[in-house]
Structure formats: structure tokens, C-alpha cells
Design a protein around this motif. Structure first.
Motif, PDB file in Angstrom:
ATOM      1  N   VAL A 272     113.162 -54.769  30.026  1.00 31.09           N
ATOM      2  CA  VAL A 272     114.245 -55.425  30.775  1.00 31.09           C
ATOM      3  C   VAL A 272     113.809 -56.823  31.228  1.00 31.09           C
ATOM      4  N   SER A 273     112.568 -56.939  31.716  1.00 29.92           N
ATOM      5  CA  SER A 273     112.116 -58.241  32.212  1.00 29.92           C
ATOM      6  C   SER A 273     111.928 -59.240  31.065  1.00 29.92           C
ATOM      7  N   SER A 274     111.717 -58.744  29.851  1.00 33.10           N
ATOM      8  CA  SER A 274     111.489 -59.658  28.733  1.00 33.10           C
ATOM      9  C   SER A 274     112.771 -60.003  27.982  1.00 33.10           C
ATOM     10  N   PRO A 276     116.355 -61.741  27.351  1.00 31.20           N
ATOM     11  CA  PRO A 276     117.012 -62.942  27.880  1.00 31.20           C
ATOM     12  C   PRO A 276     118.028 -62.538  28.952  1.00 31.20           C
ATOM     13  N   GLN A 278     120.958 -63.233  29.770  1.00 35.56           N
ATOM     14  CA  GLN A 278     122.367 -62.918  29.458  1.00 35.56           C
ATOM     15  C   GLN A 278     122.542 -61.576  28.766  1.00 35.56           C
ATOM     16  N   TYR A 279     121.456 -60.994  28.289  1.00 38.34           N
ATOM     17  CA  TYR A 279     121.568 -59.701  27.604  1.00 38.34           C
ATOM     18  C   TYR A 279     120.948 -58.558  28.407  1.00 38.34           C
ATOM     19  N   PRO A 281     120.562 -55.528  31.187  1.00 33.95           N
ATOM     20  CA  PRO A 281     121.515 -54.524  31.652  1.00 33.95           C
ATOM     21  C   PRO A 281     122.198 -54.977  32.945  1.00 33.95           C
ATOM     22  N   VAL A 290     124.171 -55.045  21.581  1.00 36.89           N
ATOM     23  CA  VAL A 290     122.951 -55.808  21.901  1.00 36.89           C
ATOM     24  C   VAL A 290     121.699 -55.100  21.373  1.00 36.89           C
ATOM     25  N   VAL A 293     118.858 -57.113  19.653  1.00 43.16           N
ATOM     26  CA  VAL A 293     118.055 -57.926  20.587  1.00 43.16           C
ATOM     27  C   VAL A 293     117.100 -57.023  21.370  1.00 43.16           C
ATOM     28  N   HIS A 296     114.194 -55.945  19.101  1.00 40.42           N
ATOM     29  CA  HIS A 296     113.188 -56.993  18.874  1.00 40.42           C
ATOM     30  C   HIS A 296     112.310 -57.165  20.115  1.00 40.42           C
ATOM     31  N   THR A 297     112.949 -57.102  21.279  1.00 35.25           N
ATOM     32  CA  THR A 297     112.186 -57.236  22.527  1.00 35.25           C
ATOM     33  C   THR A 297     111.222 -56.055  22.662  1.00 35.25           C
TER      34      THR A 297
ATOM     35  N   LEU B  27     125.025 -62.991  18.816  1.00 34.67           N
ATOM     36  CA  LEU B  27     125.544 -61.632  18.668  1.00 34.67           C
ATOM     37  C   LEU B  27     127.050 -61.614  18.448  1.00 34.67           C
ATOM     38  N   VAL B  39     120.613 -52.061  37.128  1.00 34.80           N
ATOM     39  CA  VAL B  39     119.180 -51.824  37.290  1.00 34.80           C
ATOM     40  C   VAL B  39     118.800 -51.823  38.775  1.00 34.80           C
ATOM     41  N   GLU B 101     104.919 -61.958  37.281  1.00 30.14           N
ATOM     42  CA  GLU B 101     106.363 -62.151  37.099  1.00 30.14           C
ATOM     43  C   GLU B 101     107.126 -61.846  38.379  1.00 30.14           C
ATOM     44  N   SER B 108     110.066 -65.085  33.166  1.00 30.15           N
ATOM     45  CA  SER B 108     109.266 -64.113  32.445  1.00 30.15           C
ATOM     46  C   SER B 108     108.023 -64.778  31.875  1.00 30.15           C
ATOM     47  N   SER B 110     106.027 -63.236  29.921  1.00 31.38           N
ATOM     48  CA  SER B 110     105.662 -62.625  28.647  1.00 31.38           C
ATOM     49  C   SER B 110     106.110 -63.458  27.456  1.00 31.38           C
ATOM     50  N   VAL B 112     108.428 -63.444  25.342  1.00 31.58           N
ATOM     51  CA  VAL B 112     108.713 -62.727  24.102  1.00 31.58           C
ATOM     52  C   VAL B 112     109.549 -63.591  23.165  1.00 31.58           C
ATOM     53  N   TRP B 113     110.435 -64.377  23.757  1.00 31.53           N
ATOM     54  CA  TRP B 113     111.365 -65.155  22.920  1.00 31.53           C
ATOM     55  C   TRP B 113     110.945 -66.600  22.760  1.00 31.53           C
ATOM     56  N   ASP B 136     113.312 -53.944  12.566  1.00 32.25           N
ATOM     57  CA  ASP B 136     113.529 -55.042  13.507  1.00 32.25           C
ATOM     58  C   ASP B 136     114.293 -56.149  12.764  1.00 32.25           C
ATOM     59  N   ILE B 138     115.971 -58.749  13.666  1.00 31.09           N
ATOM     60  CA  ILE B 138     115.776 -60.150  14.049  1.00 31.09           C
ATOM     61  C   ILE B 138     114.502 -60.701  13.414  1.00 31.09           C
TER      62      ILE B 138
END
Lengths: 371, 542
Positions: A272-274, A276, A278-279, A281, A290, A293, A296-297, B27, B39, B101, B108, B110, B112-113, B136, B138
């Protein structure tokens, strides 16, 4: 506080009456003997065996019959009288927890209920009554959080045995058409034993879901603590098929527990923290839209943050197990060959974990000998 | 030296995931869920776990507390635990990462992106990810892009085919495949493919791609009418309608309906993505809509390098354009378009090493790109590697369909001058200029004169001052950004003549009476100021 006047065990559980001058608080019951059998000897500070489900007060009790110590959970539901809706819910949940415990009585890997019933106090001056619901269970030695350490290659066999036991507990539930749906570190209870192979049981069955659909949590969106929930649940995704929804959720939480034991982090939190912003939860997004995405995360988090922290000798195999169990798509989650046969394959996972545990145990012995 | 690019259409962009992720087209249209799942962690739970950690001091309890980091609302309460995790020797590296974090809530660590990796590292990472999780999608699409940058078509088709099998409704995959077919010159296949996709009729991003590609292949679009109706009835949100409005606007522009096109582009620029921005800048001369910083800021962060590069080019800021085209090329490594511009811009600036490097990288992805080869020849000649430049020109003549003849003649003229054969050089330059004139290519004509003036000056050719004066005089009649940069480098006092009055999409109006500032989101007249004072309408007497 007077002596207990009567203890009437029946199908509904025991009904135990005590004459008192004033009603005691739920936290002030040390010294009371319930149903002539369990003497409450110590108030447990917000017990680890009491971290979920219906909240109550935990006591260590001494069984006068067999001399074994037990855990007694005292639920003071009358405190909720000012909120009748919540009171009704609480009563339903309490009844369900008892029923759930009964359903799990034959499960060797789940913390067992020894007895249950009502502990009622009657005021001598006006015959007013005040009742507590009591659940008498096996007493553990705390949850695994206090026992785990993250020194590299320390306690690897123990961790793997713990995971194997939890996998078996989830499997036993699956066999009974139940799913625990609340597998997390604080619900894995340790028991005193010199045998490293029988260290834990799964506790707190208050949130189990049933395939038959009669439980209070069966149709509910999961509420509460988000830390260990499967990712699809955080998006509010409702998988129509029961196994894909409930047993798959247990599988995910088992995978998450592996991450907790070896990496010290919740995979759910990491994903969740990683993601983006806008995506993430909570933004009312359809999970299926989604999923790419999220996958991949998940894949990147596993590759960069989880797998490098696993012990070298078992990294690949344990990494595969984590992947199978935490697969973001609940429809394909589980051991691959079992999945092809239509089940999650928790029994196979337990076997894999057992093999890894034996391997780790052997390596530990060899290392000890060598040194 | 040239920057002849194929006409820009609104075909879908295919960027790396790290650039696409902030763009709405990644998307497509994401359906809304009716669930109220969040969450959010109950405060009681956090308190209980914090209490348990403080009571036991166990590292396991600390790890479990840190997991509440999943809820950003709790970060402040977790600060103490996070600080403890950072200093504790028992913590794992992942626990420290989580703790960091939490302490820097909202960012973040990390990455990742956003991991900054060079191409080789990036391929290694993607391969490792796919070894672990072959589904995967992507990573598959990103890997296909790397393959394409190295001209491995078979590998690209294999990777994209696998991605489509795994995620047949993914807008990211469908648009990447469509773009791939356009890139390799098989536009018909692209159109046939996108027409077949099941999500086409419901996703505005796919509808936009179909309309744009139909325009490229000169086939009737199956979605144009539907799209026009959808825009009129406001079926899609502003966020999702942007590219669709621009695609329909492009079709209107193609039909010559300037007024309608302008309206649609204004709508598209409400919440544009990078593709729409770049298209609006490309069509700026027809639409007359100013794409200023205010409009650029409306686009999602990151991945807007094409728009910004074109904007820098328009305002003759070649230093910035060189930097931005480099970023744009990183976004789309398979495309020769950014490399062509980069090599041209660097060449105009006199940075020949960079120009050569850009051209060579672009040629790896597309060895048949004649414009890039021309720029490479120019850079080689400027660096004194005359033989290699000549070889490139021979190759160009083999591949050229005639459209680059004039550029080749100009570069040959440059080579002759650098060899000291001024008369032949001048003759070849004049031939190139005559060809530009006959084709009515005004901007390349001005550029060619400026490049010629620079070459003559550097070679100290006879009458070079006259060449410079001629270039300046022509620039004043037919301005071009490259000529401006070159002539200024030759110490000439030239004014920036390229600014034409444009329309604004936003105008701020100050009402003196109420002392309020109002944002007017409508197209202004040409050359209107960005800020106006509201004029009071006289009240009628009763």
C-alpha cells in the motif's frame, strides 16, 4: 464477595451465581472461582489472547480439577447497555464466538475452549443481577511477537515450524468449511513446550467466516485493523466464490505472517505504501481495474524488500511460498499444482514448510557441530 | 541538419511505466467501486499495540506497530516507535525503511516506481521481476519497449503478445500494442487491432486512439460519431475526456472546422495529459491557443517532457530544449522523434558531441531514419570527421525517398567548404536553398541560410560577412528558432520575431467593485492579456 451459590453446567454452558454486596468491575475478579472449578488468579494486562473478536478482560485461572492453568475471557457486555444496537451486535458476536469455539473443538492447531457460561452476581440487598460472559480456554504463553527476533539466521527452524502449524490450523478450518480470516502475529499463541516442533496454536476464532453463511461476519465488509488484510479486501473487492474469497484470504494472511517473521514488516503495508497515491485503497477504485499496478508493486516489493531478507539457504523456496500465498489475484492464489485442481493447497504449503523446517534444523545442527 | 518529423498525430504514447503511472491513460477509465473499504486503522487498536510494545519492548511488537504505517493518518502517533526502530540494532532493513517512511509521512522511500536506472540495469531488473512473476504485465510491456529500442521486433511481439494474453482489457497494453504497430509502419494492423478490442466502446482513451489512427490510415473511424455524442452529453469526466476531445478536435481540424476544433482543444486542455499538451503545442499555429505554464501545470506530474520540449523549442530556448528532449527520449527510448530533435537542437547550439551521441542512440532504435542520419553526418563533419560524414551521406542517398535531397545537398556543401572548396560548397548550398524554395519550405530555408552563414564564418570563406547579412535579412522576413539561435551565436543582433498573438484558455478577471478575482475558463480573442479588469455594464434606469 460471597461464595458461589450454584454452578449449573448445561448445553448453554455453566450458570454460576455469586452473592455480593456490590457489583464488581470486570477487572476486579481476582479471587473469584467460576463454576467451582476455575479460580481467577491473575489479571492479564490486555492479554495477547484477547486482541480481537469480542473484547473482554483476560485472566489466568487455576483449574481446581486438574491443576492446569487456563485463560478466562470475561466479557462485560452490560457495559454497552447505553448503546442498544451495539449491545445486540455484541451479544450476537459473543454467541457466535462460543459456537465457533465449539466448531473448532476437534482442531488440534486451534486454541480450544474448555468451557463457557455466565458468571452472575446477585446483590444481597435487592436481588439485582449483573452477569459476565466467561470463556475458559487453553492458556498460552503469549503471542509470537514477544518471541520473534530478527538477527540473521536466528531461530529459522522455529519460525518455519510456527508457519507450518498455522498453515495446518488454516487447513483444519478449511476442512470444516470455515476460514479464520484474522491470522496475524497477535493471534498466533505460543505454548510452553520443549519440542521446537509443537510451538503454537491459532487463537481468536471470533471473526471466522462460514461457508454455510450463518455467521455475523459472512456478508460483512471487513472492519478494523487493516495491517494484515489481503490487498483485495482493502479495495472492498468481493470475490463471489467462497474458497477464492475466504480460504484465499487465510492464505494471504499466512504469507503476510511469513513476511512478519522473517522481514519484520507487513507485506500489505509495504504494498500500500509503495503504490502511487492515486491507486491506493480507499479511493473507491475497482480492484480488477488496478490489479496490474498492484501486481507490479507487489512483485517489486517482494524482489527488493522481502526476498533479500530471507535466509540464504531457503530463500528461493520460501520466496516461492510467499509468492503463491500473497498472489494479488485471489482466483489464482495458492500452491500452483493444487490450484489447477481447484483448491488453495494449504496442506501442500504446510508440507513445503515442514520440509524447509527440517532442512533448516539439520543445517543448524551441522553448524553447531562444526563450531 | 534537419528536424523534419512526421506529422504529429494523437496516436497513443507508449512510455515506461514509471512515466505512465501518473498519467490518467495508464489504466484508462477505472470503474468506481461501491465499497466503503478503507485503510483507516481504529485508534483503539493502535493504542493497544503501542501499549503492548512499550510494555514488552519486544522487537516483534515494534514491527507489528510499524505495520500501522499503512494508514497515513496514524503516522504522527507512530513517530516514537519509528524513531525507536531506526536506532534499534534488532530492527531489519525493511523495518528501518518503514520507519523512515512514517517519519517522512507521505513520501515513499522505496521508490518502486521512480527508481533511476540506466537502460542496462533497467533490463536486468525487469528480467528478474519476470523470472519471479511472469504475469507482471507492466514489466512485460516495459521490457518490450527496451527490445524495441534495440530493434528486436520478434522479442517485442512475443512480450506484448504475452501481456495481451494476461491482461486482455488493459488499456496500457492495448495502447502499447497499437503504438507499436504505428511505430513499425503497420498502421493498418494498428487500426484493425484496436477496432477488435472489447473495451473500445466503453473506454474514452481507446476511443481516442482509434480516432487518431483511423486518421493516420485515412479510414473511417468507428468511434468518431459515438465520441462526438459522448462529449456533447458529457458521458465521461474531465479527467477521462481529455484525449478524446483532442482526437475529435484533430479530426475537425483535418476537416478544416477550425472553430469546432478550437472548442474541443479547449475542453481537452481542461485536464490534459502529456499527449494532448504536445498535440496542442504542435497545432498551436492553427488553433492559436497559447499553451503556457498555467496549462502545463494542469497536467499530472512527470512525463510531460514532449510538451515542454516543444514549448522550449517554440520560445527558442535551445539549452532547455536539449535537456528536455533527452528526458523525453528516456520516456520513449524506441522513438527516433525525440532524438531527431535533440540532435538538431544540439547541432544548432554547436554542441556536436552531444548531437552525434543523440543521433547514434536514435539510430540504434530506428536505423532507417534518414533525418537522424543527416544530423549525424552534420555532427561528424562539424567534428572534423569528414570521411565518416561522407559515408553517412552515401547511406542517406541509398535510403532517401527524395524528401531529404535538399538537406543532403546542404551537408555536402558544408563538407566541401570544410575541405576548402568554397565555390563547390557555395554551389551545393545554393542548390539546397533552391530546392527548399521550390518546395515552399520556408523554415528550413531560413535554417539553411543560418547554417551556411555559420559554416562560412568558421571556415573564413571569402564574402562570409555577406552570407551572414543575407541570413539575417531573410530571418527578419521568415523567422525560425534555429536561425535565431545560430545568428545570435554569430554575434548578430536579431530580434525574436516568432511570437504571434495567441488565444488564452484562462483569463483572470478582477472585479473592482467587489474586489474579487475570477478565473474565466474560455477561449479569449487573439493576443488577449492574461489579466483584465472587469468593465461595469451601465444599469438601465427604471
Amino acid at each position: 464477595m460471597g461464595n458461589n451459590a450454584a454452578a449449573v453446567p448445561n448445553d448453554e454452558g455453566f450458570k454460576d451465581f455469586h452473592e455480593v454486596a456490590a457489583f464488581p468491575d470486570a477487572e476486579a475478579l481476582v479471587g473469584v472461582t467460576i463454576a467451582k472449578r476455575w479460580e481467577l488468579v491473575e489479571l492479564l494486562a490486555k492479554s495477547p489472547q484477547d486482541s480481537g473478536g469480542i473484547f473482554g478482560v483476560g485472566y489466568r485461572a487455576h483449574d481446581l480439577k486438574d491443576g492446569v492453568d487456563r485463560f478466562v475471557k470475561v466479557v462485560d457486555y452490560r457495559r454497552k447497555l447505553e448503546d442498544p444496537i451495539r449491545l445486540v451486535e455484541l451479544l450476537q458476536e459473543a454467541r457466535f464466538e462460543v459456537a465457533a469455539h465449539k466448531a473448532c473443538l476437534r482442531m488440534t492447531k486451534v486454541v480450544r475452549m474448555v468451557d463457557h457460561g455466565m458468571l452472575t452476581f446477585r446483590k444481597t440487598e435487592d436481588d439485582a443481577l449483573y452477569s459476565f460472559l466467561c470463556l475458559v480456554q487453553e492458556l498460552g504463553d503469549g503471542d509470537i511477537k514477544t518471541h520473534v527476533d530478527y538477527m540473521p539466521n536466528q531461530g529459522v527452524p522455529w519460525k518455519l515450524w510456527v508457519l507450518r502449524e498455522v498453515a495446518l490450523a488454516a487447513r483444519q478450518m478449511e476442512n470444516a468449511n470455515l476460514a479464520h480470516n484474522d491470522i496475524k502475529p497477535s493471534n498466533v499463541i505460543r505454548f510452553e513446550s520443549k519440542d521446537v516442533r509443537r510451538p503454537v496454536k491459532l487463537g481468536d476464532v471470533g471473526r471466522i467466516v462460514t461457508k454455510a453463511g450463518g455467521g455475523p461476519h459472512d456478508q460483512k465488509e471487513w472492519a478494523g485493523d487493516p495491517r494484515h488484510k489481503p490487498i483485495e479486501v482493502l479495495y472492498g473487492w468481493y470475490e463471489p466464490e467462497w474458497t477464492n474469497r475466504s480460504t484465499a484470504a487465510d492464505a494471504y494472511m499466512l504469507g503476510n505472517l511469513i513476511c512478519f517473521l522473517f522481514v519484520g514488516a507487513s507485506l500489505t503495508e509495504r504494498i500500500v505504501s509503495s503504490l502511487p497515491a492515486q491507486y491506493q485503497p480507499g479511493k473507491n477504485l475497482m480492484y480488477r481495474d488496478v490489479l496490474d499496478v498492484v501486481r507490479h508493486t507487489w512483485n517489486t516489493v517482494l524482489a527488493e524488500q522481502v526476498l533479500p531478507n530471507l535466509p540464504g539457504e531457503i530463500r528461493e523456496k520460501l520466496g516461492n511460498i510467499i509468492r503463491w500465498l500473497t498472489e494479488p489475484d485471489p482466483v489464482v492464489r495458492g500452491e500452483p499444482s493444487a490450484r489447477r485442481a481447484g483448491t488453495i493447497g494449504l496442506d501442500r504449503i504446510a508440507s513445503h514448510l515442514e520440509r524447509l523446517a527440517l532442512q533448516a534444523q539439520m543445517q543448524e545442527r551441522l553448524q553447531r557441530k562444526a563450531s | 541538419m534537419n528536424r523534419l518529423l512526421p506529422t504529429r498525430r494523437l496516436i497513443p504514447r507508449w512510455r515506461k511505466a514509471k512515466f505512465s503511472i501518473n498519467q490518467p491513460d495508464m489504466l484508462g477509465m477505472v470503474r468506481a467501486s461501491t465499497s466503503k473499504a478503507t485503510v483507516a486503522a481504529p485508534s483503539d487498536d493502535v493504542d493497544r499495540e503501542l501499549h503492548a510494545w512499550k510494555r514488552t519492548g519486544a522487537v516483534g511488537a515494534l514491527a507489528d506497530v510499524l505495520a500501522f504505517g499503512v494508514d497515513p493518518q496514524q503516522h504522527e502517533r507512530l513517530a516514537e516507535a519509528a524513531r525507536a526502530a531506526i536506532v534499534s540494532e534488532d530492527s531489519t532493513p525493511t523495518m528501518r525503511l518503514v520507519a523512515q517512511e512514517i517519519l517522512e509521512s507521505g513520501s515513499s522511500k522505496s521508490d518502486v516506481w521512480q527508481k533511476p536506472l540506466d537502460a542496462r540495469q533497467s533490463v536486468q531488473v525487469l528480467r528478474a521481476l519476470l523470472r519471479n512473476a511472469p504475469d507482471d504485465v507492466i514489466a512485460l510491456v516495459d521490457l518490450a519497449q527496451h527490445h524495441l529500442a534495440h530493434g528486436k521486433r520478434q522479442a517485442v511481439e512475443r512480450a506484448l503478445g504475452a501481456a495481451l494474453q494476461l491482461s486482455p482489457d488493459s488499456v496500457h497494453v492495448i495502447r502499447a500494442i497499437t503504438r507499436y504497430w504505428v511505430h513499425v509502419g503497420e498502421e493498418d494492423k494498428a487500426h484493425a487491432f484496436i477496432k477488435r478490442t472489447s473495451r473500445l466502446a466503453v473506454d474514452p482513451w481507446l476511443m481516442a486512439s482509434e480516432i487518431a489512427i483511423a486518421q493516420v490510415v485515412r479510414a473511417p473511424s468507428t468511434q468518431l460519431k459515438k465520441a462526438q455524442r459522448a462529449i456533447l452529453s458529457k458521458t465521461f469526466s474531465d479527467r477521462n475526456v481529455s484525449e478524446l476531445a483532442a482526437a475529435v478536435g484533430g479530426a475537425e481540424l483535418y476537416q478544416g472546422n477550425l472553430k469546432q476544433a478550437r472548442k474541443l482543444f479547449r475542453l481537452a486542455l481542461e485536464r490534459p495529459n502529456d499527449n494532448v499538451l504536445a498535440q496542442a503545442i504542435t497545432n498551436q499555429s492553427f488553433l492559436g491557443i497559447e499553451v503556457d505554464d498555467q496549462v502545463l501545470r494542469r497536467a499530472p506530474m512527470g512525463g510531460i517532457f514532449e510538451g515542454r520540449s516543444l514549448q522550449a523549442l517554440v520560445r527558442a530556448d535551445f539549452q532547455e530544449a536539449a535537456r528536455l528532449t533527452g528526458c523525453w527520449a528516456e520516456e520513449e527510448p524506441f522513438s527516433s522523434r525525440p532524438r531527431t530533435l535533440q540532435s538538431f537542437v544540439c547541432g544548432a547550439l554547436g554542441e556536436y558531441e552531444q548531437s552525434l551521441a543523440a543521433a547514434e542512440t536514435g539510430l540504434t532504435a530506428d536505423p532507417k531514419d534518414v533525418s537522424l542520419r543527416g544530423n549525424k553526418a552534420y555532427a561528424l563533419a562539424s567534428l572534423g570527421r569528414l570521411k565518416e560524414a561522407e559515408d553517412e551521406l552515401v547511406l542517406i542517398e541509398c535510403h532517401d525517398d527524395g524528401s531529404h535531397q535538399s538537406f543532403t545537398a546542404a551537408t555536402k556543401g558544408m563538407l566541401a567548404i570544410l575541405r576548402g572548396d568554397f565555390e563547390r560548397g557555395r554551389f551545393l548550398y545554393e542548390t539546397a536553398l533552391a530546392q527548399f524554395k521550390s518546395k515552399k519550405q520556408n523554415e528550413p530555408y531560413t535554417d539553411c541560410l543560418a547554417f551556411m552563414a555559420r559554416t562560412m564564418t568558421l571556415a573564413q570563406a571569402p564574402r562570409f560577412e555577406a552570407d551572414v547579412a543575407r541570413a539575417v535579412a531573410h530571418y527578419e522576413k521568415e523567422p525560425s528558432q534555429a536561425a535565431l539561435v545560430i545568428l545570435r551565436a554569430l554575434a548578430q543582433q536579431v530580434k525574436d520575431m516568432s511570437e504571434e498573438p495567441t488565444r488564452k484558455t484562462v483569463q483572470w478577471e478582477w472585479d473592482v467593485e467587489t474586489n474579487t478575482l475570477r478565473e474565466k475558463r474560455e477561449l479569449t480573442r487573439k493576443g488577449a492579456p492574461g489579466f483584465v479588469v472587469a468593465t461595469q455594464t451601465p444599469r438601465l434606469k427604471a
